[in-house]
Design a protein around this motif. Structure first.
Motif, PDB file in Angstrom:
ATOM      1  N   VAL A  66      -0.586  -6.394  -0.226  1.00  0.00           N
ATOM      2  CA  VAL A  66      -2.150  -6.819  -0.593  1.00  0.00           C
ATOM      3  C   VAL A  66      -1.902  -7.833  -2.045  1.00  0.00           C
ATOM      4  O   VAL A  66      -1.184  -7.510  -2.926  1.00  0.00           O
ATOM      5  N   ARG A  92      -1.100  -7.421   7.061  1.00  0.00           N
ATOM      6  CA  ARG A  92      -0.820  -6.163   7.423  1.00  0.00           C
ATOM      7  C   ARG A  92       0.486  -6.265   8.432  1.00  0.00           C
ATOM      8  O   ARG A  92       0.820  -7.165   8.454  1.00  0.00           O
ATOM      9  N   ASN A 100      -6.453   1.471  -0.200  1.00  0.00           N
ATOM     10  CA  ASN A 100      -7.585   0.408   0.597  1.00  0.00           C
ATOM     11  C   ASN A 100      -8.964   0.894  -0.177  1.00  0.00           C
ATOM     12  O   ASN A 100      -9.815  -0.111  -0.278  1.00  0.00           O
ATOM     13  N   TYR A 101      -9.346   1.994  -0.452  1.00  0.00           N
ATOM     14  CA  TYR A 101     -10.662   2.277  -0.853  1.00  0.00           C
ATOM     15  C   TYR A 101     -10.761   1.808  -2.272  1.00  0.00           C
ATOM     16  O   TYR A 101     -11.790   1.219  -2.522  1.00  0.00           O
ATOM     17  N   SER A 137      -4.919   5.166   2.593  1.00  0.00           N
ATOM     18  CA  SER A 137      -6.349   4.683   2.870  1.00  0.00           C
ATOM     19  C   SER A 137      -7.057   5.070   1.378  1.00  0.00           C
ATOM     20  O   SER A 137      -8.025   4.025   1.215  1.00  0.00           O
ATOM     21  N   SER A 164     -11.077  -2.077  -2.189  1.00  0.00           N
ATOM     22  CA  SER A 164     -12.212  -2.561  -1.237  1.00  0.00           C
ATOM     23  C   SER A 164     -13.600  -2.306  -2.294  1.00  0.00           C
ATOM     24  O   SER A 164     -14.555  -2.871  -2.069  1.00  0.00           O
ATOM     25  N   SER A 224      -4.966 -10.017   2.353  1.00  0.00           N
ATOM     26  CA  SER A 224      -4.056  -8.710   2.901  1.00  0.00           C
ATOM     27  C   SER A 224      -3.473  -9.347   3.864  1.00  0.00           C
ATOM     28  O   SER A 224      -3.747  -9.985   4.829  1.00  0.00           O
ATOM     29  N   ARG A 234       0.754  -1.064  -0.113  1.00  0.00           N
ATOM     30  CA  ARG A 234      -0.188  -0.046  -0.143  1.00  0.00           C
ATOM     31  C   ARG A 234       0.720   1.184   0.014  1.00  0.00           C
ATOM     32  O   ARG A 234       0.723   2.195  -0.702  1.00  0.00           O
TER      33      ARG A 234
END
Length: 153
Positions: free
Chosen positions: A68, A62, A43-44, A40, A47, A60, A28
């Protein structure tokens, strides 16, 4: 001009296309740095645009060295599509899942853009102005009939 989410999606799809196995692993932070955005935002995009309904599995991990992994799920051959349609749709289907299936079939080249757009408007909640659960049941029957007709022509 396209927005940053579109650019990230396009970049990831190009990576998937050029990968030999239809999968890609990204970090990411590295991707966020490449597009000058916050993680983020990555991520958006992942997702919302790389969902199972749209034909992707996302895994994913972390933490330090996290990643990812996006894997494209291939549709079955045309021979198995009717079974796939029956299983994916069932007796009822909501609008989001139906649109995801249409998207997946369009991305795989089984539907033209025009056919996909016609299906989307035919199964839209405004077109099927019924109360739930009748609307989802009618949507399932319509979608199955239209897809079988289009795909098994």
């Amino acid at each position: 001009m396209r927005n940053i989410s579109d650019l990230i999606e396009q970049y990831l799809k190009q990576m998937l296309d050029s990968s030999g196995d239809g999968a890609v692993e990204i970090q990411r932070n590295d991707l966020a740095e490449k597009f000058s955005c916050v993680p983020s935002q990555i991520n958006y995009v992942i997702s919302t645009r790389f969902t199972l309904e749209k034909g992707y599995v996302v895994e994913s991990k972390r933490g330090g060295g996290g990643y990812v992994r996006i894997q494209r799920v291939e549709l079955p051959t045309l021979k198995g599509i009717q079974l796939h349609i029956d299983q994916a749709i069932g007796q009822q289907i909501d609008q989001n899942c139906a649109e995801g299936l249409i998207y997946q079939l369009e991305e795989a080249g089984h539907l033209s853009k025009r056919e996909a757009n016609l299906l989307r408007i035919a199964i839209h909640r405004d077109t099927l102005a019924l109360k739930l659960p009748y609307r989802d049941e009618l949507r399932a029957r319509l979608l199955k009939a239209m897809l079988v007709t289009l795909l098994l022509k």
